[in-house]
Scaffold this motif. Structure first.
Motif, PDB file in Angstrom:
ATOM      1  N   LEU A   9       0.825  -1.207   0.000  1.00 48.71           N
ATOM      2  CA  LEU A   9       0.000   0.000   0.000  1.00 48.71           C
ATOM      3  C   LEU A   9       0.861   1.258   0.000  1.00 48.71           C
ATOM      4  CD1 LEU A   9      -2.859  -1.066   2.451  1.00 48.71           C
ATOM      5  CD2 LEU A   9      -2.987  -0.803  -0.040  1.00 48.71           C
ATOM      6  N   LEU A  10       1.974   1.234   0.722  1.00 51.03           N
ATOM      7  CA  LEU A  10       2.877   2.390   0.718  1.00 51.03           C
ATOM      8  C   LEU A  10       3.500   2.600  -0.658  1.00 51.03           C
ATOM      9  CD1 LEU A  10       4.677   2.117   4.188  1.00 51.03           C
ATOM     10  CD2 LEU A  10       3.134   3.924   3.401  1.00 51.03           C
ATOM     11  N   ARG A  11       3.903   1.510  -1.307  1.00 51.64           N
ATOM     12  CA  ARG A  11       4.466   1.633  -2.657  1.00 51.64           C
ATOM     13  C   ARG A  11       3.417   2.165  -3.629  1.00 51.64           C
ATOM     14  NH1 ARG A  11       6.774  -3.107  -0.947  1.00 51.64           N
ATOM     15  NH2 ARG A  11       5.288  -4.437  -2.071  1.00 51.64           N
ATOM     16  N   GLU A  12       2.192   1.652  -3.540  1.00 51.32           N
ATOM     17  CA  GLU A  12       1.117   2.131  -4.417  1.00 51.32           C
ATOM     18  C   GLU A  12       0.813   3.602  -4.171  1.00 51.32           C
ATOM     19  OE1 GLU A  12      -2.173  -0.491  -3.719  1.00 51.32           O
ATOM     20  OE2 GLU A  12      -1.377  -2.041  -5.057  1.00 51.32           O
ATOM     21  N   LYS A  13       0.835   4.000  -2.905  1.00 54.39           N
ATOM     22  CA  LYS A  13       0.583   5.399  -2.573  1.00 54.39           C
ATOM     23  C   LYS A  13       1.680   6.282  -3.151  1.00 54.39           C
ATOM     24  CE  LYS A  13       0.157   8.564   1.312  1.00 54.39           C
ATOM     25  NZ  LYS A  13       0.309   8.716   2.756  1.00 54.39           N
ATOM     26  N   GLY A  14       2.928   5.841  -3.015  1.00 54.94           N
ATOM     27  CA  GLY A  14       4.054   6.610  -3.565  1.00 54.94           C
ATOM     28  C   GLY A  14       3.954   6.749  -5.075  1.00 54.94           C
ATOM     29  N   ALA A  52       1.193   6.582  -6.876  1.00 56.87           N
ATOM     30  CA  ALA A  52       0.048   7.445  -7.178  1.00 56.87           C
ATOM     31  C   ALA A  52       0.414   8.910  -6.967  1.00 56.87           C
ATOM     32  CB  ALA A  52      -1.148   7.060  -6.310  1.00 56.87           C
ATOM     33  N   GLN A  53       1.160   9.203  -5.908  1.00 56.56           N
ATOM     34  CA  GLN A  53       1.592  10.582  -5.663  1.00 56.56           C
ATOM     35  C   GLN A  53       2.536  11.059  -6.766  1.00 56.56           C
ATOM     36  OE1 GLN A  53       3.151  10.229  -1.672  1.00 56.56           O
ATOM     37  NE2 GLN A  53       1.279  11.073  -0.770  1.00 56.56           N
TER      38      GLN A  53
END
Length: 171
Positions: free
Chosen positions: A145-150, A152-153
Motif C-alpha cells: 500500500l505504501l508503494r502504491e501510494k508513492g 500514485a503521488q
C-alpha cells in the motif's frame, strides 16, 4: 462449561477470520460471489454460537461451518496468490495452519486420533503460527500500500507538472 466456552470461542474465531479475509483479500471489490458466500458463513458462525449453550445439542453444524469456512478462506487466498497477488503468500501460510489444526482436531474429535492432552495444544500451536504469519502478511500488505501510494503521488505530481507546462505554453 469448558466445552461450551470452546464452542462459543470457535464461532467467534471463525467469524473474525472470515471478516479479516474479506478485508485482506478485498472480496467486495474482487469477487462479489465470494464476498456474499463469506457473509453467509459469517451468519452461520454467529448462529452456531448458541448451539453449545444448550444441553444435548451436538456441534456438528458448527464443525461443518468451521471446516467450510477454513477451506473457503484457504481456497480464496490461494486463488489470489495464483493471480499474482504476491502479498498473499504469508496470508496463505497463515490460513493453512488453522485448517491443518482443524483437521487434526476433527480427527481427535471423531476418535480417529488419540491425543493424551486432549488435542487442544494443536489448536493453540496452529493459532500461534497463524498469528506470526498474519503479522508478516499485514507487513507485506502495508508495504504494498505504501508503494502504491508513492506511485500514485508521483503520477499525480507528474500530471500536475504537465498541466502547468501546457498552461505556460498556451500563455
Amino acid at each position: 462449561l469448558g466445552a461450551k466456552l470452546f464452542g462459543v470461542s470457535a464461532c467467534l474465531v471463525i467469524f473474525f477470520a472470515l471478516r479479516t479475509t474479506q478485508a485482506f483479500l478485498q472480496t467486495e471489490r474482487s469477487s462479489h460471489l465470494a464476498h456474499r458466500f463469506i457473509n453467509i458463513l459469517k451468519g452461520f458462525s454467529l448462529f452456531f454460537i448458541y448451539v453449545p449453550l444448550f444441553p444435548g445439542n451436538h456441534p456438528h453444524g458448527l464443525l461443518l461451518t468451521v471446516i467450510i469456512a477454513n477451506i473457503t478462506i484457504l481456497v480464496l487466498s490461494i486463488q489470489l496468490l495464483l493471480k499474482g497477488g504476491l502479498y498473499t503468500k504469508y496470508f496463505v501460510l497463515a490460513r493453512s495452519f488453522p485448517t491443518g489444526g482443524l483437521f487434526a482436531i476433527t480427527l481427535v474429535f471423531l476418535g480417529f486420533w488419540e491425543v493424551k492432552t486432549g488435542g487442544y495444544f494443536i489448536y493453540q500451536l496452529s493459532s500461534f503460527l497463524e498469528i506470526i504469519f498474519l503479522s508478516l502478511a499485514l507487513a507485506d500488505r502495508a508495504g504494498l500500500l505504501l508503494r502504491e501510494k508513492g506511485l500514485a503521488q508521483k503520477d499525480a505530481l507528474e500530471a500536475h507538472q504537465e498541466s502547468v507546462r501546457q498552461l505556460q505554453d498556451k500563455n
